[in-house]
Design a protein around this motif. Sequence first.
Motif, PDB file in Angstrom:
ATOM      1  N   ILE A   1       0.899  -1.155   0.000  1.00 49.80           N
ATOM      2  CA  ILE A   1       0.000   0.000   0.000  1.00 49.80           C
ATOM      3  C   ILE A   1       0.934   1.199   0.000  1.00 49.80           C
ATOM      4  CG2 ILE A   1      -1.696   1.313   1.313  1.00 49.80           C
ATOM      5  CD1 ILE A   1      -2.542  -1.431   2.539  1.00 49.80           C
ATOM      6  N   PRO A   2       0.894   1.999  -1.083  1.00 55.39           N
ATOM      7  CA  PRO A   2       1.888   3.075  -1.171  1.00 55.39           C
ATOM      8  C   PRO A   2       1.685   4.126  -0.087  1.00 55.39           C
ATOM      9  CG  PRO A   2       0.285   3.233  -2.949  1.00 55.39           C
ATOM     10  CD  PRO A   2      -0.013   1.961  -2.231  1.00 55.39           C
ATOM     11  N   SER A   3       2.774   4.779   0.223  1.00 54.03           N
ATOM     12  CA  SER A   3       2.710   5.830   1.238  1.00 54.03           C
ATOM     13  C   SER A   3       2.054   7.094   0.693  1.00 54.03           C
ATOM     14  CB  SER A   3       4.135   6.140   1.711  1.00 54.03           C
ATOM     15  OG  SER A   3       4.165   7.353   2.402  1.00 54.03           O
ATOM     16  N   ALA A   4       2.250   7.348  -0.606  1.00 49.31           N
ATOM     17  CA  ALA A   4       1.762   8.618  -1.152  1.00 49.31           C
ATOM     18  C   ALA A   4       1.396   8.477  -2.624  1.00 49.31           C
ATOM     19  CB  ALA A   4       2.829   9.701  -0.987  1.00 49.31           C
ATOM     20  N   ALA A   5       0.652   9.444  -3.117  1.00 49.58           N
ATOM     21  CA  ALA A   5       0.287   9.505  -4.536  1.00 49.58           C
ATOM     22  C   ALA A   5       0.245  10.967  -4.954  1.00 49.58           C
ATOM     23  CB  ALA A   5      -1.078   8.867  -4.765  1.00 49.58           C
ATOM     24  N   SER A   6       0.682  11.232  -6.183  1.00 49.27           N
ATOM     25  CA  SER A   6       0.722  12.625  -6.644  1.00 49.27           C
ATOM     26  C   SER A   6       0.111  12.760  -8.032  1.00 49.27           C
ATOM     27  CB  SER A   6       2.169  13.129  -6.720  1.00 49.27           C
ATOM     28  OG  SER A   6       2.774  13.075  -5.457  1.00 49.27           O
ATOM     29  N   ALA A   7      -0.353  13.944  -8.310  1.00 48.75           N
ATOM     30  CA  ALA A   7      -0.872  14.238  -9.650  1.00 48.75           C
ATOM     31  C   ALA A   7      -0.590  15.689  -9.996  1.00 48.75           C
ATOM     32  CB  ALA A   7      -2.371  13.977  -9.714  1.00 48.75           C
ATOM     33  N   LYS A   8      -0.294  15.908 -11.264  1.00 47.23           N
ATOM     34  CA  LYS A   8      -0.206  17.272 -11.792  1.00 47.23           C
ATOM     35  C   LYS A   8      -1.494  17.529 -12.562  1.00 47.23           C
ATOM     36  CE  LYS A   8       4.826  17.085 -12.334  1.00 47.23           C
ATOM     37  NZ  LYS A   8       5.349  18.140 -11.439  1.00 47.23           N
ATOM     38  N   ILE A   9      -2.138  18.616 -12.220  1.00 47.68           N
ATOM     39  CA  ILE A   9      -3.431  18.935 -12.834  1.00 47.68           C
ATOM     40  C   ILE A   9      -3.394  20.378 -13.322  1.00 47.68           C
ATOM     41  CG2 ILE A   9      -5.911  19.206 -12.408  1.00 47.68           C
ATOM     42  CD1 ILE A   9      -5.702  17.054 -10.290  1.00 47.68           C
ATOM     43  N   SER A  10      -3.761  20.582 -14.582  1.00 50.14           N
ATOM     44  CA  SER A  10      -3.766  21.959 -15.073  1.00 50.14           C
ATOM     45  C   SER A  10      -5.120  22.331 -15.642  1.00 50.14           C
ATOM     46  CB  SER A  10      -2.683  22.159 -16.131  1.00 50.14           C
ATOM     47  OG  SER A  10      -3.013  21.460 -17.301  1.00 50.14           O
ATOM     48  N   CYS A  11      -5.431  23.596 -15.513  1.00 43.23           N
ATOM     49  CA  CYS A  11      -6.666  24.142 -16.068  1.00 43.23           C
ATOM     50  C   CYS A  11      -6.312  25.219 -17.072  1.00 43.23           C
ATOM     51  CB  CYS A  11      -7.519  24.770 -14.970  1.00 43.23           C
ATOM     52  SG  CYS A  11      -8.056  23.586 -13.739  1.00 43.23           S
ATOM     53  N   ARG A  12      -6.892  25.134 -18.254  1.00 44.18           N
ATOM     54  CA  ARG A  12      -6.819  26.247 -19.203  1.00 44.18           C
ATOM     55  C   ARG A  12      -7.978  27.172 -18.860  1.00 44.18           C
ATOM     56  NH1 ARG A  12      -2.051  26.641 -22.150  1.00 44.18           N
ATOM     57  NH2 ARG A  12      -1.194  24.547 -22.203  1.00 44.18           N
ATOM     58  N   LEU A  13      -7.696  28.447 -18.775  1.00 47.15           N
ATOM     59  CA  LEU A  13      -8.687  29.396 -18.275  1.00 47.15           C
ATOM     60  C   LEU A  13      -9.134  30.355 -19.362  1.00 47.15           C
ATOM     61  CD1 LEU A  13      -6.860  30.249 -14.929  1.00 47.15           C
ATOM     62  CD2 LEU A  13      -8.457  28.381 -15.403  1.00 47.15           C
ATOM     63  N   VAL A  14     -10.356  30.814 -19.238  1.00 44.92           N
ATOM     64  CA  VAL A  14     -10.876  31.762 -20.225  1.00 44.92           C
ATOM     65  C   VAL A  14     -11.083  33.113 -19.552  1.00 44.92           C
ATOM     66  CG1 VAL A  14     -11.935  29.948 -21.610  1.00 44.92           C
ATOM     67  CG2 VAL A  14     -13.273  31.070 -19.818  1.00 44.92           C
ATOM     68  N   PRO A  15     -11.225  34.183 -20.363  1.00 47.85           N
ATOM     69  CA  PRO A  15     -11.392  35.514 -19.779  1.00 47.85           C
ATOM     70  C   PRO A  15     -12.490  35.530 -18.716  1.00 47.85           C
ATOM     71  CG  PRO A  15     -11.033  35.715 -22.122  1.00 47.85           C
ATOM     72  CD  PRO A  15     -11.132  34.243 -21.836  1.00 47.85           C
ATOM     73  N   GLY A  16     -12.191  36.215 -17.615  1.00 50.04           N
ATOM     74  CA  GLY A  16     -13.111  36.243 -16.478  1.00 50.04           C
ATOM     75  C   GLY A  16     -12.603  35.386 -15.331  1.00 50.04           C
ATOM     76  N   GLN A  17     -11.684  34.468 -15.623  1.00 49.25           N
ATOM     77  CA  GLN A  17     -11.127  33.613 -14.573  1.00 49.25           C
ATOM     78  C   GLN A  17      -9.738  34.116 -14.176  1.00 49.25           C
ATOM     79  OE1 GLN A  17     -11.591  29.815 -16.782  1.00 49.25           O
ATOM     80  NE2 GLN A  17     -12.708  29.126 -14.971  1.00 49.25           N
ATOM     81  N   ASP A  18      -9.391  33.861 -12.907  1.00 48.29           N
ATOM     82  CA  ASP A  18      -8.091  34.269 -12.398  1.00 48.29           C
ATOM     83  C   ASP A  18      -7.339  33.030 -11.906  1.00 48.29           C
ATOM     84  OD1 ASP A  18      -6.187  36.333 -11.212  1.00 48.29           O
ATOM     85  OD2 ASP A  18      -6.700  35.114  -9.467  1.00 48.29           O
ATOM     86  N   PRO A  19      -6.097  32.845 -12.337  1.00 48.88           N
ATOM     87  CA  PRO A  19      -5.372  31.617 -11.999  1.00 48.88           C
ATOM     88  C   PRO A  19      -5.274  31.360 -10.492  1.00 48.88           C
ATOM     89  CG  PRO A  19      -4.123  32.914 -13.593  1.00 48.88           C
ATOM     90  CD  PRO A  19      -5.315  33.728 -13.224  1.00 48.88           C
ATOM     91  N   ASP A  20      -4.994  32.404  -9.701  1.00 46.46           N
ATOM     92  CA  ASP A  20      -4.845  32.200  -8.255  1.00 46.46           C
ATOM     93  C   ASP A  20      -6.164  31.767  -7.626  1.00 46.46           C
ATOM     94  OD1 ASP A  20      -2.074  32.843  -7.924  1.00 46.46           O
ATOM     95  OD2 ASP A  20      -2.602  34.924  -8.337  1.00 46.46           O
ATOM     96  N   ARG A  21      -7.240  32.392  -8.064  1.00 51.04           N
ATOM     97  CA  ARG A  21      -8.569  32.048  -7.545  1.00 51.04           C
ATOM     98  C   ARG A  21      -8.920  30.599  -7.911  1.00 51.04           C
ATOM     99  NH1 ARG A  21     -12.157  32.061  -3.972  1.00 51.04           N
ATOM    100  NH2 ARG A  21     -14.329  31.987  -4.617  1.00 51.04           N
ATOM    101  N   ILE A  22      -8.629  30.229  -9.142  1.00 55.92           N
ATOM    102  CA  ILE A  22      -8.931  28.868  -9.593  1.00 55.92           C
ATOM    103  C   ILE A  22      -8.123  27.858  -8.785  1.00 55.92           C
ATOM    104  CG2 ILE A  22      -8.660  27.266 -11.545  1.00 55.92           C
ATOM    105  CD1 ILE A  22     -11.102  29.134 -11.766  1.00 55.92           C
ATOM    106  N   ALA A  23      -6.873  28.194  -8.492  1.00 55.57           N
ATOM    107  CA  ALA A  23      -6.029  27.290  -7.700  1.00 55.57           C
ATOM    108  C   ALA A  23      -6.645  27.068  -6.321  1.00 55.57           C
ATOM    109  CB  ALA A  23      -4.623  27.872  -7.581  1.00 55.57           C
ATOM    110  N   GLU A  24      -7.127  28.155  -5.717  1.00 64.71           N
ATOM    111  CA  GLU A  24      -7.776  28.042  -4.398  1.00 64.71           C
ATOM    112  C   GLU A  24      -9.008  27.149  -4.460  1.00 64.71           C
ATOM    113  OE1 GLU A  24      -8.988  31.903  -2.926  1.00 64.71           O
ATOM    114  OE2 GLU A  24      -6.904  32.608  -3.061  1.00 64.71           O
ATOM    115  N   LEU A  25      -9.836  27.388  -5.476  1.00 60.76           N
ATOM    116  CA  LEU A  25     -11.090  26.631  -5.590  1.00 60.76           C
ATOM    117  C   LEU A  25     -10.819  25.148  -5.816  1.00 60.76           C
ATOM    118  CD1 LEU A  25     -13.088  29.085  -7.887  1.00 60.76           C
ATOM    119  CD2 LEU A  25     -13.457  28.684  -5.443  1.00 60.76           C
ATOM    120  N   LEU A  26      -9.818  24.888  -6.627  1.00 59.84           N
ATOM    121  CA  LEU A  26      -9.484  23.501  -6.947  1.00 59.84           C
ATOM    122  C   LEU A  26      -8.969  22.786  -5.698  1.00 59.84           C
ATOM    123  CD1 LEU A  26      -9.356  21.462  -9.193  1.00 59.84           C
ATOM    124  CD2 LEU A  26      -7.144  22.392  -9.886  1.00 59.84           C
ATOM    125  N   GLU A  27      -8.119  23.479  -4.964  1.00 62.75           N
ATOM    126  CA  GLU A  27      -7.596  22.877  -3.737  1.00 62.75           C
ATOM    127  C   GLU A  27      -8.735  22.629  -2.740  1.00 62.75           C
ATOM    128  OE1 GLU A  27      -4.310  24.918  -1.851  1.00 62.75           O
ATOM    129  OE2 GLU A  27      -4.493  23.674  -0.045  1.00 62.75           O
TER     130      GLU A  27
END
Length: 455
Positions: A316-342
């Motif tokens: 049973i592994p100790s940890a698991a990781s993933a890289k996840i990216s979002c392409r954003l459209v006008p009206g979205q802010d990268p920092d805000r999206i990062a918060e929401l995703l987390e």
Amino acid sequence: MEKILKALKDSEAETFSGLFEFLRFPSVSADPQSAGDVRRCAEWLAEKMKMDGFAASVEETGGHPAVLGRWDKNPGAPTVLIYGHYDVQPAVKSDGWNHEPFTPVIDGEKLYCRGSSDDKGQFWCHYAAAKAHLKAYGKLPVNVIFLVEGEEEANTGKFDNYVRESAKKLACDAVIVSDGPMYGDGFPALTYSLRGLAYMEFTVTGPDRDLHSGVMGGIVMNPAQALAKMITSLKDEEGRIMVEGFFDGVAPVAQWERDNWKKLPFDEAASAKEIGVETLAGEVGYTWLERLWARPTLDVNGMWSGYIGEGSKTIIPSAASAKISCRLVPGQDPDRIAELLEAKMRSVMPKGVTMTAKMLAKAQPVLLPYSGPAVEGALAAMEAAYGREPFRIREGATIPVVHTLAESLGAPVVLAGLGRVSDRIHGPDEHFRLEDLRSGMEFSARLLTELAGRL
Ligand SMILES: [Zn+2]
């Protein structure tokens, strides 16, 4: 205009030999060992500009230098800043090139060389056009600033800082960026929106070491399965992103855009075949182009956990990781999206594991003017040069510097790609079609005149 077009034609041999010299520099910005070549390329370009009647300097940015050229002898006329980049992606023949990657070769109707389309060749269209104006009339209809960076492919942010700090020096009435493709197979187009980016890495941790899956199996939350379940909760069956607040501020696709995009050819079957899948996918309720250009995305870019070697290892592994990216459209802010995703990931995280999140990269989405004098001027120049009505399109990818240019200089930015999707940029056998090179030069020659009368 006839006289200028004739000057363009008459100086074609000179235009090509100049471009060939430019292309021969292996100005690979990502490779520290090429730093000397990158700088030599910048110095060559600045010298070339001086010989051709422009004021020019090599500008220090803290990273690879930029080249700043200027012609400002038309007092009262508007100033047009033309952006390009002289740095290129790495290339070695063994990547699958048919020619030496830094030896320009014309084969059939194409000019092969690293940088031929991205972006030395596209910049050269503008440069040759300005020279043709000078040759024909001894002056330009507008004042011109050439801003040619050496960091685009490395994307360190240093050039962006330079632009912000040099805003006064770079003051202008319009910015022209040619660093991309036309639409489809050679349909002239102006791009008025780029998607942004929020790039995250998540690590879910359970036990403080890998465990024996027999001795401990059944009483421990498995981090790999926990992470998989968390990721699954980010989208529903219809491809809709299920992160609360994610779509706040996203403008619906305007009717004029819908109508416009319907006219654009998009071959679903061919696109699927080209990438080796049976069918395309995405968010239900939107056309392919709307999904590509006007809707945000959420994609897993990589995930890893546990034992992935040969044979079996019962843990049973100790940890698991993933890289996840979002392409954003006008009206979205990268920092805000990062918060929401987390927040979403935490809200669905099962008991028995913990999670860390970090942001790896971000870029603001860009919405540029899709009308106004600069855009109308570019559309008119395009129609005349290509002999067909240009499209107004969005683009799914990110060109971070565009946001910086638009924000720092406060002038309308016109994105006019002169290459093609099929130019193999960043890959082996990068090329620029000679007809695109010629049309690009004519477009730029006409553009300067159009802008003089409109800005
Ligand atoms: Zn480029």
